[in-house]
Design a protein around this motif. Structure first.
Motif, PDB file in Angstrom:
ATOM      1  N   SER A  52       0.904  -1.604   0.136  1.00 39.84           N
ATOM      2  CA  SER A  52      -0.084  -0.027   0.339  1.00 39.84           C
ATOM      3  C   SER A  52       0.904   1.159   0.017  1.00 39.84           C
ATOM      4  CB  SER A  52      -0.676   0.225   0.906  1.00 39.84           C
ATOM      5  OG  SER A  52      -0.582   0.433   2.178  1.00 39.84           O
ATOM      6  N   TRP A  53       0.020   1.880  -0.196  1.00 39.39           N
ATOM      7  CA  TRP A  53       0.781   3.955   0.026  1.00 39.39           C
ATOM      8  C   TRP A  53       0.846   4.838   0.835  1.00 39.39           C
ATOM      9  CZ3 TRP A  53       5.205   4.909  -3.306  1.00 39.39           C
ATOM     10  CH2 TRP A  53       5.032   5.822  -3.266  1.00 39.39           C
ATOM     11  N   PHE A  54       1.540   4.749   1.607  1.00 31.69           N
ATOM     12  CA  PHE A  54       1.853   5.460   2.857  1.00 31.69           C
ATOM     13  C   PHE A  54       1.351   7.415   2.579  1.00 31.69           C
ATOM     14  CE2 PHE A  54       5.264   3.092   4.828  1.00 31.69           C
ATOM     15  CZ  PHE A  54       4.185   2.642   6.146  1.00 31.69           C
ATOM     16  N   HIS A  55       0.505   7.035   2.252  1.00 27.86           N
ATOM     17  CA  HIS A  55      -0.580   8.512   1.843  1.00 27.86           C
ATOM     18  C   HIS A  55       0.048  10.142   2.378  1.00 27.86           C
ATOM     19  CE1 HIS A  55      -4.555   6.958   3.528  1.00 27.86           C
ATOM     20  NE2 HIS A  55      -4.905   7.770   3.109  1.00 27.86           N
ATOM     21  N   VAL A  56      -0.574   9.240   3.336  1.00 32.64           N
ATOM     22  CA  VAL A  56      -0.877  10.746   4.742  1.00 32.64           C
ATOM     23  C   VAL A  56       0.714  11.308   4.912  1.00 32.64           C
ATOM     24  CG1 VAL A  56      -2.797   9.938   5.789  1.00 32.64           C
ATOM     25  CG2 VAL A  56      -0.671   9.222   6.501  1.00 32.64           C
ATOM     26  N   ASN A  57       1.517  10.388   4.303  1.00 36.08           N
ATOM     27  CA  ASN A  57       3.113  10.372   4.532  1.00 36.08           C
ATOM     28  C   ASN A  57       3.833  10.968   3.385  1.00 36.08           C
ATOM     29  OD1 ASN A  57       4.277   9.928   7.564  1.00 36.08           O
ATOM     30  ND2 ASN A  57       2.950   7.822   6.626  1.00 36.08           N
ATOM     31  N   ASP A  58       2.875  10.937   1.746  1.00 37.72           N
ATOM     32  CA  ASP A  58       3.385  11.565   0.827  1.00 37.72           C
ATOM     33  C   ASP A  58       2.954  13.080   0.886  1.00 37.72           C
ATOM     34  OD1 ASP A  58       4.325  11.386  -1.534  1.00 37.72           O
ATOM     35  OD2 ASP A  58       2.616  10.311  -2.503  1.00 37.72           O
ATOM     36  N   THR A  59       4.535  13.392   1.101  1.00 41.71           N
ATOM     37  CA  THR A  59       4.600  14.929   1.042  1.00 41.71           C
ATOM     38  C   THR A  59       6.161  15.471   0.763  1.00 41.71           C
ATOM     39  OG1 THR A  59       5.322  15.732   3.161  1.00 41.71           O
ATOM     40  CG2 THR A  59       3.179  15.358   3.061  1.00 41.71           C
ATOM     41  N   ALA A  60       6.242  16.409   0.278  1.00 41.65           N
ATOM     42  CA  ALA A  60       7.793  16.694  -0.326  1.00 41.65           C
ATOM     43  C   ALA A  60       8.884  16.463   1.336  1.00 41.65           C
ATOM     44  CB  ALA A  60       8.348  18.114  -1.124  1.00 41.65           C
ATOM     45  N   ILE A 110      -9.582  -9.581   4.841  1.00 43.32           N
ATOM     46  CA  ILE A 110      -8.444 -10.232   5.720  1.00 43.32           C
ATOM     47  C   ILE A 110      -8.897 -10.296   7.408  1.00 43.32           C
ATOM     48  CG2 ILE A 110      -6.964  -9.675   3.455  1.00 43.32           C
ATOM     49  CD1 ILE A 110      -5.860  -7.092   4.521  1.00 43.32           C
ATOM     50  N   ASP A 111      -7.350 -10.495   7.669  1.00 45.88           N
ATOM     51  CA  ASP A 111      -7.911 -10.425   9.311  1.00 45.88           C
ATOM     52  C   ASP A 111      -7.345  -9.274   9.992  1.00 45.88           C
ATOM     53  OD1 ASP A 111      -5.379 -10.769   8.649  1.00 45.88           O
ATOM     54  OD2 ASP A 111      -3.879 -11.981  10.449  1.00 45.88           O
ATOM     55  N   ARG A 112      -6.281  -8.313   9.603  1.00 45.91           N
ATOM     56  CA  ARG A 112      -5.597  -7.176  10.210  1.00 45.91           C
ATOM     57  C   ARG A 112      -4.517  -6.560   8.803  1.00 45.91           C
ATOM     58  NH1 ARG A 112      -1.588  -6.307  12.673  1.00 45.91           N
ATOM     59  NH2 ARG A 112      -1.558  -4.915  13.154  1.00 45.91           N
ATOM     60  N   ILE A 113      -4.833  -5.333   9.450  1.00 46.89           N
ATOM     61  CA  ILE A 113      -4.476  -4.052   8.329  1.00 46.89           C
ATOM     62  C   ILE A 113      -3.330  -3.207   9.180  1.00 46.89           C
ATOM     63  CG2 ILE A 113      -5.694  -3.404   7.045  1.00 46.89           C
ATOM     64  CD1 ILE A 113      -2.903  -4.351   4.889  1.00 46.89           C
ATOM     65  N   ASP A 114      -2.433  -3.079   8.932  1.00 45.63           N
ATOM     66  CA  ASP A 114      -1.754  -1.765  10.059  1.00 45.63           C
ATOM     67  C   ASP A 114      -2.128  -0.407   9.309  1.00 45.63           C
ATOM     68  OD1 ASP A 114      -0.410   0.211  12.098  1.00 45.63           O
ATOM     69  OD2 ASP A 114       1.043  -0.851  12.116  1.00 45.63           O
ATOM     70  N   SER A 115      -3.110  -0.026   9.032  1.00 44.46           N
ATOM     71  CA  SER A 115      -3.205   0.818   7.758  1.00 44.46           C
ATOM     72  C   SER A 115      -4.458   1.939   8.246  1.00 44.46           C
ATOM     73  CB  SER A 115      -3.279   0.458   6.702  1.00 44.46           C
ATOM     74  OG  SER A 115      -2.486  -0.672   5.815  1.00 44.46           O
ATOM     75  N   PHE A 116      -5.107   3.038   7.737  1.00 41.10           N
ATOM     76  CA  PHE A 116      -5.694   4.117   7.611  1.00 41.10           C
ATOM     77  C   PHE A 116      -7.152   3.393   6.612  1.00 41.10           C
ATOM     78  CE2 PHE A 116      -2.407   7.253   8.499  1.00 41.10           C
ATOM     79  CZ  PHE A 116      -2.576   7.355   9.895  1.00 41.10           C
ATOM     80  N   ASP A 117      -7.939   4.212   7.099  1.00 38.48           N
ATOM     81  CA  ASP A 117      -8.954   3.262   6.169  1.00 38.48           C
ATOM     82  C   ASP A 117      -8.860   4.663   4.688  1.00 38.48           C
ATOM     83  OD1 ASP A 117     -12.014   2.602   5.433  1.00 38.48           O
ATOM     84  OD2 ASP A 117     -12.453   4.450   6.206  1.00 38.48           O
ATOM     85  N   ASN A 118      -9.284   3.648   3.604  1.00 41.05           N
ATOM     86  CA  ASN A 118      -9.657   4.294   2.489  1.00 41.05           C
ATOM     87  C   ASN A 118      -7.663   4.372   1.940  1.00 41.05           C
ATOM     88  OD1 ASN A 118     -11.703   4.214   2.176  1.00 41.05           O
ATOM     89  ND2 ASN A 118     -11.730   7.285   2.969  1.00 41.05           N
ATOM     90  N   THR A 119      -6.526   3.716   2.476  1.00 38.24           N
ATOM     91  CA  THR A 119      -5.632   3.762   1.928  1.00 38.24           C
ATOM     92  C   THR A 119      -5.628   3.124   0.711  1.00 38.24           C
ATOM     93  OG1 THR A 119      -4.136   3.691   4.410  1.00 38.24           O
ATOM     94  CG2 THR A 119      -3.283   2.221   2.851  1.00 38.24           C
ATOM     95  N   PRO A 120      -4.254   4.189   0.198  1.00 36.31           N
ATOM     96  CA  PRO A 120      -4.519   2.770  -1.480  1.00 36.31           C
ATOM     97  C   PRO A 120      -4.023   1.780  -1.338  1.00 36.31           C
ATOM     98  CG  PRO A 120      -3.680   5.320  -2.120  1.00 36.31           C
ATOM     99  CD  PRO A 120      -4.135   5.298   0.308  1.00 36.31           C
ATOM    100  N   VAL A 121      -3.942   0.530  -2.381  1.00 36.55           N
ATOM    101  CA  VAL A 121      -3.872  -0.313  -2.355  1.00 36.55           C
ATOM    102  C   VAL A 121      -2.862  -0.600  -3.948  1.00 36.55           C
ATOM    103  CG1 VAL A 121      -3.325  -2.778  -2.088  1.00 36.55           C
ATOM    104  CG2 VAL A 121      -4.922  -1.126  -0.645  1.00 36.55           C
ATOM    105  N   ILE A 122      -1.505  -1.273  -3.629  1.00 33.59           N
ATOM    106  CA  ILE A 122      -0.677  -0.530  -5.408  1.00 33.59           C
ATOM    107  C   ILE A 122      -0.430  -2.101  -5.897  1.00 33.59           C
ATOM    108  CG2 ILE A 122      -0.052   1.560  -4.936  1.00 33.59           C
ATOM    109  CD1 ILE A 122       2.296   0.925  -3.909  1.00 33.59           C
ATOM    110  N   ASP A 123      -0.536  -3.152  -5.213  1.00 32.61           N
ATOM    111  CA  ASP A 123      -0.205  -4.538  -5.576  1.00 32.61           C
ATOM    112  C   ASP A 123      -0.376  -5.934  -4.455  1.00 32.61           C
ATOM    113  OD1 ASP A 123       1.150  -6.189  -7.629  1.00 32.61           O
ATOM    114  OD2 ASP A 123       2.615  -5.780  -6.779  1.00 32.61           O
ATOM    115  N   ILE A 124      -0.366  -6.991  -4.931  1.00 33.85           N
ATOM    116  CA  ILE A 124      -1.168  -7.383  -4.129  1.00 33.85           C
ATOM    117  C   ILE A 124      -0.180  -9.614  -4.683  1.00 33.85           C
ATOM    118  CG2 ILE A 124      -3.020  -9.502  -3.120  1.00 33.85           C
ATOM    119  CD1 ILE A 124      -5.298  -7.448  -2.812  1.00 33.85           C
ATOM    120  N   LYS A 125       0.541 -10.500  -3.544  1.00 38.73           N
ATOM    121  CA  LYS A 125       1.263 -10.523  -4.224  1.00 38.73           C
ATOM    122  C   LYS A 125       1.065 -11.937  -2.634  1.00 38.73           C
ATOM    123  CE  LYS A 125       5.369  -8.295  -5.408  1.00 38.73           C
ATOM    124  NZ  LYS A 125       5.543  -8.375  -7.020  1.00 38.73           N
ATOM    125  N   PRO A 126       1.302 -13.294  -3.665  1.00 35.07           N
ATOM    126  CA  PRO A 126       0.879 -14.546  -2.796  1.00 35.07           C
ATOM    127  C   PRO A 126       1.785 -14.736  -1.485  1.00 35.07           C
ATOM    128  CG  PRO A 126       1.023 -15.118  -4.525  1.00 35.07           C
ATOM    129  CD  PRO A 126       1.171 -13.669  -4.512  1.00 35.07           C
TER     130      PRO A 126
END
Lengths: 146, 146
Positions: A52-60, A110-126
């Motif tokens: 996923s993309w830490f979108h809230v930390n995506d600042t210059a 999924i069981d759980r994820i340490d991310s905010f609601d609405n976090t963008p997902v960029i890839d899934i791998k098995p």
């Protein structure tokens, strides 16, 4: 340092393939309908690695921050971000290993994820190998073939 | 599906932080000098997760390919790319777990990586838990604190 001799772009573009949706204790990865076909066969795996993309930390400014006190604790030694899992880093990519509870159409519970609601997902791998032997772990037969 | 209500970009930009350099059996990750400060403390870890960009697969057509026969073997079932490690996928991110052999200035020598020479590297994260108990595995003390 020398750049590669071949032509090489100095940036790469990624598009979200879905979003994390949290409702109470329920965690869903909602895949955009354009990408739903890419889920075929995922039900054969017990676990996935969610990118996923830490979108809230995506600042210059945060993308220029190269050293942090890990876990925001100033008693931890100042450490280069490549030696931490800090969300503050040049390319704010996150990975999480998650257990699949169900897959219905474009929704992976999924069981759980340490991310905010609405976090963008960029890839899934098995997940191909168990990281914690002992937990319930399953892969499809084609993985086991040598 | 509904997009998140907050403003959310529909693309994210990443910059290379270094490149894979292969010379004979020697494999080096050459970090761009702008990012060298982000390596502080990495020597405390035995293993890293290297995030790279499958640059030779970064074409519009390959990024639209959602199903493949895994490992290019047509006897394997047609499978969604999110259920494979195929380099053909919407956002062609690769991850590899590598053993650190040495770190000198901006150069990390690793044991091996299944990537081409000059592959762009986009992130490095420390491996926090051994995936294969029994191999030589080490983390700094700050990781062990609860």
């Amino acid at each position: 340092m020398n750049k590669p001799k071949n032509l090489m772009p100095n940036f790469f573009v990624m598009n979200p393939i879905g979003y994390i949706r949290k409702t109470g204790d329920k965690v869903i990865i909602e895949i955009l309908s354009d990408y739903q076909d890419a889920l075929l066969g995922l039900e054969g795996f017990s676990h996935i690695i969610v990118f996923s993309w830490f979108h809230v930390n995506d600042t210059a400014e945060k993308r220029k921050t190269l050293r942090v006190h890990p876990r925001g604790n100033r008693t931890n030694p100042l450490t280069g971000v490549f030696a931490t899992r800090s969300p503050v880093r040049p390319n704010p990519i996150a990975i999480s290993t998650c257990k699949i509870l169900s897959i219905k159409k474009n929704k992976i519970q999924i069981d759980r994820i340490d991310s905010f609601d609405n976090t963008p997902v960029i890839d899934i791998k098995p997940l191909l190998h168990s990281e914690e032997p002992g937990h319930e772990f399953r892969v499809p037969d084609w993985i086991k073939k040598k």
